[in-house]
Scaffold this motif. Structure first.
Motif, PDB file in Angstrom:
ATOM      1  N   ASP A 196      48.066  46.373  42.156  1.00 35.97           N
ATOM      2  CA  ASP A 196      48.134  47.645  42.865  1.00 35.97           C
ATOM      3  C   ASP A 196      46.953  47.878  43.813  1.00 35.97           C
ATOM      4  O   ASP A 196      46.928  48.877  44.523  1.00 35.97           O
ATOM      5  CB  ASP A 196      48.223  48.809  41.871  1.00 35.97           C
ATOM      6  N   GLY A 223      44.431  46.258  38.346  1.00 37.49           N
ATOM      7  CA  GLY A 223      44.040  47.554  37.825  1.00 37.49           C
ATOM      8  C   GLY A 223      42.548  47.749  37.958  1.00 37.49           C
ATOM      9  O   GLY A 223      41.840  46.900  38.477  1.00 37.49           O
ATOM     10  N   GLY A 224      42.063  48.859  37.438  1.00 32.38           N
ATOM     11  CA  GLY A 224      40.674  49.202  37.645  1.00 32.38           C
ATOM     12  C   GLY A 224      39.680  48.234  37.020  1.00 32.38           C
ATOM     13  O   GLY A 224      38.605  48.024  37.548  1.00 32.38           O
ATOM     14  N   ASN A 225      40.051  47.655  35.896  1.00 34.15           N
ATOM     15  CA  ASN A 225      39.113  46.778  35.216  1.00 34.15           C
ATOM     16  C   ASN A 225      39.422  45.309  35.394  1.00 34.15           C
ATOM     17  O   ASN A 225      38.773  44.459  34.785  1.00 34.15           O
ATOM     18  CB  ASN A 225      39.096  47.099  33.713  1.00 34.15           C
ATOM     19  N   GLY A 226      40.442  45.032  36.219  1.00 34.06           N
ATOM     20  CA  GLY A 226      40.862  43.653  36.348  1.00 34.06           C
ATOM     21  C   GLY A 226      39.997  42.849  37.296  1.00 34.06           C
ATOM     22  O   GLY A 226      39.361  43.393  38.194  1.00 34.06           O
ATOM     23  N   GLU A 227      39.994  41.554  37.071  1.00 37.38           N
ATOM     24  CA  GLU A 227      39.304  40.691  38.011  1.00 37.38           C
ATOM     25  C   GLU A 227      40.082  40.628  39.308  1.00 37.38           C
ATOM     26  O   GLU A 227      41.296  40.876  39.337  1.00 37.38           O
ATOM     27  CB  GLU A 227      39.147  39.278  37.429  1.00 37.38           C
ATOM     28  N   GLN A 228      39.385  40.334  40.387  1.00 39.99           N
ATOM     29  CA  GLN A 228      40.008  40.228  41.691  1.00 39.99           C
ATOM     30  C   GLN A 228      40.383  38.769  41.940  1.00 39.99           C
ATOM     31  O   GLN A 228      39.579  37.865  41.718  1.00 39.99           O
ATOM     32  CB  GLN A 228      39.063  40.747  42.770  1.00 39.99           C
ATOM     33  N   TYR A 229      41.594  38.569  42.401  1.00 45.07           N
ATOM     34  CA  TYR A 229      42.080  37.243  42.737  1.00 45.07           C
ATOM     35  C   TYR A 229      42.080  37.124  44.252  1.00 45.07           C
ATOM     36  O   TYR A 229      42.677  37.948  44.948  1.00 45.07           O
ATOM     37  CB  TYR A 229      43.484  37.025  42.172  1.00 45.07           C
TER      38      TYR A 229
END
Lengths: 113, 112
Positions: free
Chosen positions: B30, B96-102
């Motif tokens: 998102d 999401g807010g705590n997810g790692e960025q790909y």
């Protein structure tokens, strides 16, 4: 403001030896810490992250990192280096929420056969 | 597994021209982020979008603008290009807010 320091521009290690790539950070609040690897002319590949929990985080390709709150450090480690680990490694930090990453200046890891 | 897609992979423009870079995030992610990586530099955050709204702004020049569309893809529009805009432009997405960025493979922009 958040910041990351990678004090070594380059780390040289012999294949089979343990490696450490250093990272220290500064952030208000609880840190969200990440390691990424970049091969020449490629994008950044996620290795591992620390959000909360155990201070020792295990990631991809045998890498792990140790979170030390008192020393504000998040060093990347691997017990036995491979020549194929040679690449540019970035430490990154952000605070909570959908926030941008702040990257360190990168450390070039050179593993000699 | 699906990854972040960026197009084009390489782009050559002349000074004062415009450029549009496209990013297609991983499905169900998102949040989209744009970063600029100059030669020998670390990636610098430009701008991000969450659910099609701008969520955070970094060191993006006024000559640049970006948006996220209803299908969640994002475009970075760059006008009045300067030689100093030559860089690798990365798009990243997160779940999401705590997810790692790909990160995507990047678009290499060369301004001549």
């Amino acid at each position: 403001a958040q910041s990351v320091a990678q004090p070594e521009d380059q780390v040289n290690v012999a294949e089979g030896n343990p490696l450490t790539v250093k990272c220290t950070y500064s952030v208000s609040g609880n840190p969200y810490l990440f390691w990424y690897v970049q091969y020449p002319n490629r994008g950044l590949q996620f290795l591992l992250k620390y959000i909360t929990g155990d201070n020792l985080v295990k990631g991809s390709y045998g890498f792990e990192a140790e979170f030390n709150k008192s020393q504000t450090s998040f060093h990347l480690k691997k017990p036995s280096a491979l020549v194929s680990d040679s690449a540019l490694y970035f430490c990154a930090v952000r605070d909570s929420g959908r926030r941008a990453l702040t990257f360190g200046s990168g450390t070039r890891l050179q593993v000699q056969p | 597994a699906a990854g972040v897609i960026q197009s084009p992979r390489h782009l050559i423009k002349e000074k004062r021209e415009t450029a549009t870079l496209k990013c297609y995030p991983i499905p169900r992610h998102d949040t989209v982020y744009w970063y600029q990586q100059g030669p020998g530099q670390d990636p610098q955050f430009l701008i991000s979008f969450y659910e099609k709204m701008q969520s955070d702004k970094g060191s993006i020049p006024d000559r640049f603008s970006a948006q996220q569309f209803s299908d969640y893809h994002s475009e970075l529009n760059m006008s009045s290009l300067e030689l100093g805009d030559s860089a690798l432009y990365f798009c990243a997405s997160s779940p999401g807010g705590n997810g790692e960025q790909y990160f995507g493979p990047g678009t290499r922009l060369t301004v001549t």
